[in-house]
Motif scaffolding. Sequence first.
Motif, PDB file in Angstrom:
ATOM      1  N   PHE A  94       0.839  -1.197   0.000  1.00  0.00           N
ATOM      2  CA  PHE A  94       0.000   0.000   0.000  1.00  0.00           C
ATOM      3  C   PHE A  94       0.878   1.253   0.000  1.00  0.00           C
ATOM      4  N   PRO A  95       1.272   1.721  -1.179  1.00  0.00           N
ATOM      5  CA  PRO A  95       2.205   2.849  -1.236  1.00  0.00           C
ATOM      6  C   PRO A  95       1.586   4.178  -0.822  1.00  0.00           C
ATOM      7  N   TYR A  96       0.250   4.271  -0.814  1.00  0.00           N
ATOM      8  CA  TYR A  96      -0.406   5.535  -0.485  1.00  0.00           C
ATOM      9  C   TYR A  96      -1.410   5.335   0.648  1.00  0.00           C
ATOM     10  N   THR A  97      -1.536   6.344   1.481  1.00  0.00           N
ATOM     11  CA  THR A  97      -2.548   6.310   2.534  1.00  0.00           C
ATOM     12  C   THR A  97      -3.890   6.754   1.973  1.00  0.00           C
ATOM     13  N   PHE A  98      -4.924   6.491   2.727  1.00  0.00           N
ATOM     14  CA  PHE A  98      -6.271   6.911   2.326  1.00  0.00           C
ATOM     15  C   PHE A  98      -6.328   8.416   2.143  1.00  0.00           C
ATOM     16  N   ASP A  99      -5.737   9.170   3.061  1.00  0.00           N
ATOM     17  CA  ASP A  99      -5.768  10.636   2.959  1.00  0.00           C
ATOM     18  C   ASP A  99      -5.031  11.118   1.712  1.00  0.00           C
TER      19      ASP A  99
END
Length: 477
Positions: free
Chosen positions: A350-355
Motif C-alpha cells: 500500500f504505497p499511499y494512505t487513504f488521505d
Amino acid sequence: MAEHILFLTGKLAEKQLRQILADMQPDFEYTVHQLGLSVAALMTADMIQRRLKDTFGADRAIVPGRCRGDLDQLSQAIGLPFERGPEELRDLPEYFGKRAKKPDLAHYELRIFAEITDAPRMELDAILRQAQDYRRDGADVIDLGCLPATPFDHLEQAVGLLKAEGFRVSVDSLETDDLLRGGRAGADYLLSLHEDSLWIADEVASTPILIPARHGDLDSLDRAIAGMQAKNRDFIVDPILDPIHFGFADSLVRYHETRRRHPEVEIMMGVGNLTELTHADTVGINAMLLGVCSELDVRAILATQVSKHARTAVREADRARRIMHAAKALNTLPKHIDDGLMAVHDRAPFPYTFDELQDLGKQIKDPSYRIQISREGLHIFNRDGFHSATDPFDLYPKLGVEHDGGHAFYLGVELGRAQIAWQLGKRYAQDEALNWGCLLETTEPTVDPHVYKQAGSTLQKPADVPHPGPLPKGEGA
C-alpha cells in the motif's frame, strides 16, 4: 562533478516527485521537468521526443515506470540515455538505494535434479516434452524415476533420447537391474546406491548417489563413502529428508551431522518429501529448504512436481538457489535480494494512505477512473467523485456504466484485481497484471483504458511492452 539526472513527469505527480527527491537528499543533481500532460503514466517515448526541447545539461533521464515505447530509439534520437524508473513514485528512494548494488542472479552452485516420476508409463515423446519443460524451468539433470513392480522396457531408449538432446540424465531406482541398465545406457547419475550395492559402480561410469543401507544409519553411509573414496570415484551422498511428523527434524540433524563428518563431500537433498507432502505453498518451503542447503553447502536437490499444488516446484527452486547464492556471496540475509519468491504478498503493498489518495482525487479534472488500494480497501475516483469499498459489487451502482458494457467489463476486471491485491497484501497497479513472483515468469498483456476510450466500445490491447524474459542460465557446479 555530481551526476545530473533529468526526471520527466506529469502535472499531477510533479509536486510529489519534487518532495520525494528533496527528502531523499540525493548525491546527484537533478532537474524535474513537467511535459505538459496530466498523468505521468500516459507518457510515451514518441510524446517525449515531440515535447522535450531541452535536456537541461543532464547526463541521463528517468521516465515513469509505465512509460511505453522504445527508450533505446529515444536515447539515440535525443542523444541522452533514457531509462524507466519505478512504477510508483514512493519507490523512488529504494530504486536509487538498490540500483548500484542489485544482486546478480545469473550465478548458482546448486544443481536441480528434476524427477519424471511416471517415466515407465510414459511414451518417449512425452518424456522428452516433460524434460524440456523442466529444463526451461531451471533443471540441470533429468531424473528418470522407476516405479516398483513396473516394467520400464524403454529405459535405454529414454536415456539415449535425452542424452541425444543434450540433457544430463539420472536413473532413480532401488532395483539393481534398473540401475545397471540405466548406467550402461549412458546415464550420468544413478539414484541410489548403498554399501551393499556399491559393486554397481564398478560396472558403469555413472556417478552414484549414496544413501544409508538402513534408514537413518549414518555409519553405513560413512562406509559407502569410504568405499567410493578408495576407488577414487566421484559420488554424491543423500542422508534422506523425511516428511514432517515422520522424522523431519531428525533428518535435518542427519544432514548437519553428515556435513560435520564429511566437510568436502557433495550432498543431495530430496526436497519433494516436504513440497509434495505438505499442503502449504511450495514457494515458501523451497525457500526454507534451499536456505538450509546454502548453509550446509548442499549442492544438489531432487525435486518433483507430482501434486497439483507443487506444479511450479522446479521453477521456485531455481529462483531460490539464485537468491540464496547471491545472499551468501554478499554475506547478507536473503532479504531485498529479489522478489521472485514473494508470490502471495508484497513487501510494500500500500504505497499511499487513504488521505493521500483523497488529496489526489481532488486534483483529477477528467472523467477517466483511477483505481488504487490502501489499507482501508479499494478506491475508485475521477473528477465526479471518490468512492471506497472492500467489495467491488458495492461500487458498481456508483460508477454510471450500466449502459456501457465495455467500460463496465474493464472496470470489473480492474476492481477484481484490486480486491485480490487488497485481500492478500499485494501491490496493485492499474492496467497491470498482479505480480505472482516466479510462479508466472511472463505477464499477460492487459487492456489499456486510454486505448479503450479512443476506441469507443471496442476493447483493444496496448502495444506490447518488452518483458525482461526468463533469468539466464547460471553457472552450475
